[in-house]
Design a protein around this motif. Structure first.
Motif, mmCIF file in Angstrom:
data_model
loop_
_atom_site.group_PDB
_atom_site.id
_atom_site.type_symbol
_atom_site.label_atom_id
_atom_site.label_comp_id
_atom_site.label_asym_id
_atom_site.label_seq_id
_atom_site.Cartn_x
_atom_site.Cartn_y
_atom_site.Cartn_z
ATOM 1 N N ARG A 197 0.801 -1.223 0.000
ATOM 2 C CA ARG A 197 0.000 0.000 0.000
ATOM 3 C C ARG A 197 0.838 1.279 0.000
ATOM 4 O O ARG A 197 0.309 2.363 0.178
ATOM 5 N N GLY A 198 2.138 1.159 -0.138
ATOM 6 C CA GLY A 198 2.964 2.364 -0.131
ATOM 7 C C GLY A 198 4.386 2.055 0.285
ATOM 8 O O GLY A 198 4.874 0.935 0.100
ATOM 9 N N ARG A 199 5.049 3.056 0.878
ATOM 10 C CA ARG A 199 6.424 2.881 1.318
ATOM 11 C C ARG A 199 6.590 3.436 2.728
ATOM 12 O O ARG A 199 6.013 4.470 3.071
ATOM 13 N N VAL A 200 7.391 2.722 3.523
ATOM 14 C CA VAL A 200 7.712 3.189 4.865
ATOM 15 C C VAL A 200 9.006 3.992 4.784
ATOM 16 O O VAL A 200 9.983 3.541 4.186
ATOM 17 N N ASP A 201 9.007 5.185 5.390
ATOM 18 C CA ASP A 201 10.203 6.021 5.308
ATOM 19 C C ASP A 201 11.424 5.335 5.901
ATOM 20 O O ASP A 201 12.482 5.276 5.285
ATOM 21 N N VAL A 202 11.280 4.831 7.133
ATOM 22 C CA VAL A 202 12.405 4.171 7.810
ATOM 23 C C VAL A 202 11.887 2.955 8.569
ATOM 24 O O VAL A 202 10.879 3.033 9.266
ATOM 25 N N VAL A 203 12.579 1.839 8.415
ATOM 26 C CA VAL A 203 12.297 0.638 9.196
ATOM 27 C C VAL A 203 13.545 0.296 9.992
ATOM 28 O O VAL A 203 14.644 0.235 9.440
ATOM 29 N N MET A 204 13.380 0.103 11.309
ATOM 30 C CA MET A 204 14.515 -0.256 12.151
ATOM 31 C C MET A 204 14.108 -1.395 13.063
ATOM 32 O O MET A 204 13.041 -1.356 13.680
ATOM 33 N N LEU A 219 10.184 -3.934 16.216
ATOM 34 C CA LEU A 219 10.366 -3.445 14.851
ATOM 35 C C LEU A 219 9.692 -2.082 14.769
ATOM 36 O O LEU A 219 8.489 -1.960 15.000
ATOM 37 N N TYR A 220 10.457 -1.060 14.455
ATOM 38 C CA TYR A 220 9.938 0.299 14.413
ATOM 39 C C TYR A 220 9.654 0.707 12.971
ATOM 40 O O TYR A 220 10.526 0.625 12.103
ATOM 41 N N LEU A 221 8.416 1.136 12.738
ATOM 42 C CA LEU A 221 8.015 1.694 11.449
ATOM 43 C C LEU A 221 7.931 3.209 11.629
ATOM 44 O O LEU A 221 7.084 3.699 12.389
ATOM 45 N N ILE A 222 8.815 3.927 10.941
ATOM 46 C CA ILE A 222 8.972 5.358 11.207
ATOM 47 C C ILE A 222 8.597 6.165 9.972
ATOM 48 O O ILE A 222 9.096 5.908 8.870
ATOM 49 N N GLU A 223 7.692 7.116 10.164
ATOM 50 C CA GLU A 223 7.304 8.035 9.093
ATOM 51 C C GLU A 223 7.868 9.410 9.418
ATOM 52 O O GLU A 223 7.768 9.898 10.546
#
Length: 522
Positions: free
Chosen positions: A454-461, A467-471
């Motif tokens: 459905r899109g793109r995650v800016d940063v995954v760590m 697991l951090y999904l960061i916008e």
């Protein structure tokens, strides 16, 4: 058979005879020497990164060609070689010819030639380096009755630091081309010619004229000629591995996993055994400590300059890239991309290969190189004050290991507020790269622009705990960033990751150049 524990570890040792005389650990590579010297080609070139054992290999060849059989007692070649013929050897090490101008380089060549002219003499009228080298080879042949061996270590060292310069590179390249030029014409006088280096400069006569030189750098039969394999660690370094594990109060297998994560992962062809960085490995065994050894001795100037020239971002550098077989043979001075140079320098390695199509996947080999590369980018993306960066990163790491993202972001905001103004920071992508660098320095798995259905995650760590999904947003709000995560349902893409998913919305203030607010949802 295991090496005795009393063996000393050779830190940067390049003298094969000294290692033998003074009881240093030697990882037996003499089977490769026999293979090289009994092959169809008498001109060979090997490319390997710095501090990977090239100089020791050349010095071992020197001892072999001088017929010093006693130095090879107990090694593989003792059972293979039956003749042990002594040849005249001309051995040139150009690691001493770095950062020189034209006059200084010519003086260095003169100095190296004079050493052998004391043995074989010098003909009156031989003035230029090529004339003197030719004269040396011819006289050595006549005086000994044996064909001559020429060993050239780090042939490209005089050129590496100027490869990005249009003015100095052609001048120095011509000096070296002149020096190497006799090697083609004197084939009848030569028994074996071997060169090592990091890169390939096509316009040096050694490659443009010696069309019969065999580049063994990516041949499977020489995959482990430099570096150390896991099998060699288990067979020749087992006592040291045991002592290392005891020092850290862990098992040998756990110790090996730590060493693998930090220093392993090199492949110079495909398929290939895993190769450990020998410089880092020997230092780690000597100090019984995991640290940055190979990267810690300095990032070459030319690498940073080439990264800037080709505009490679930190995230691109930290990811994986594709390359064709022909890319590895690209002339250094005509590069259209930096991937071959990253590979030759040891910052990238082959991760996978498709032999049918002659294509490869390349990426960073291990943790030491990943963190070292990110540290080298700090002055260009954050601040020249690397000490302040290190302090901030330690604080953030402590927070994340306690699963405290709130504390980590607070520390990051405080740190970024001290960073001086820099150009080209007024767009979201810059802050993505900043997060990528900082999180990579923490030793965490980090990626940016991760695609989902459905899109793109800016940063995954990923940390051990979450697991951090960061916008990332700029001059908006953390609520807007969080809303985008919710609207696109990113967590569905990562539902099977095995650890809790935490959503983080971060807003950067372009005027203050730091984080203005954030929002965290589990």
């Amino acid at each position: 058979m295991n090496q005795p524990a009393r063996k000393k570890y050779p830190i940067g040792m390049q003298s094969f005879s000294t290692m033998w005389k003074e009881n240093y650990l030697y990882i037996d590579k003499t089977e490769y020497i026999y293979r090289m010297t009994h092959s169809d080609s008498k001109y060979m070139f090997l490319s390997r990164p710095r501090r990977f054992g090239k100089s020791l290999l050349v010095d071992t060849l020197h001892a072999y060609f001088e017929g010093k059989k006693e130095l090879f007692e107990g090694l593989a070649i003792e059972k293979l070689e039956t003749e042990w013929v002594q040849y005249p050897v001309l051995h040139f090490d150009f690691s001493t010819a770095k950062n020189l101008n034209k006059e200084e380089l010519e003086s260095e060549l003169s100095f190296k030639l004079a050493k052998y002219e004391e043995v074989y003499g010098r003909k009156e009228g031989d003035e230029r380096p090529n004339q003197r080298l030719q004269g040396l080879i011819e006289r050595a042949y006549r005086q000994t009755g044996k064909e001559v061996v020429v060993l050239i270590d780090e042939y490209d060292a005089p050129l590496l630091d100027v490869m990005h310069e249009e003015k100095d590179l052609p001048v120095l390249r011509n000096v070296m081309r002149n020096f190497y030029s006799p090697l083609k014409a004197l084939g009848a006088y030569l028994h074996f010619v071997f060169l090592t280096g990091i890169t390939k400069f096509s316009q040096l006569s050694i490659f443009s004229e010696l069309n019969n030189i065999q580049n063994i750098s990516m041949l499977q039969e020489y995959a482990a000629i430099c570096g150390i394999t896991e099998e060699e660690i288990r067979r020749q370094m087992d006592a040291g591995l045991e002592a290392f594990a005891q020092k850290l109060s862990i098992t040998k297998e756990e110790m090996l996993e730590k060493l693998k994560a930090n220093y392993d992962g090199y492949h110079f062809t495909w398929p290939s055994p895993d190769i450990y960085n020998p410089y880092s490995l020997m230092n780690a065994f000597s100090e019984t400590r995991i640290a940055s050894y190979w990267f810690g001795i300095g990032t070459p100037t030319y690498l940073i300059e080439m990264l800037r020239k080709f505009g490679m971002s930190p995230a691109q550098l930290g990811g994986e890239m594709r390359a064709e077989a022909s890319d590895f043979d690209a002339p250094t001075e005509r590069l259209t991309g930096i991937v071959p140079l990253l590979y030759q320098s040891g910052y990238f390695t082959i991760k996978n290969g498709n032999l049918l199509f002659g294509s490869y996947t390349l990426g960073i080999p291990n943790r030491e190189v990943r963190i070292g590369l990110m540290k080298s980018l700090i002055p260009y993306y954050l601040t020249p004050n690397t000490q302040a960066t290190s302090a901030a990163v330690i604080t953030m790491a402590e927070c994340l290991y306690d699963n405290d993202m709130e504390g980590a972001l607070q520390a990051m905001r405080t740190f970024l507020s001290t960073v001086p103004y820099a150009d080209n920071t007024d767009y979201e992508g810059h802050y993505q790269q900043v997060l990528y660098i900082i999180f990579s320095l923490l030793g965490m798995y980090t990626d940016i622009e991760v695609r989902t259905p459905r899109g793109r995650v800016d940063v995954v760590m990923r940390t051990p705990a979450a697991l951090y999904l960061i916008e990332v947003k700029m001059d908006k709000s953390a609520d807007v960033a969080m809303q985008q995560i919710d609207l696109t349902q990113y967590p569905e893409r990562f539902a099977l990751c095995g650890v809790p998913i935490v959503k983080v919305g971060i807003n950067f203030d372009s005027r203050q150049r730091t984080i203005s607010d954030w929002k965290i949802m589990k």
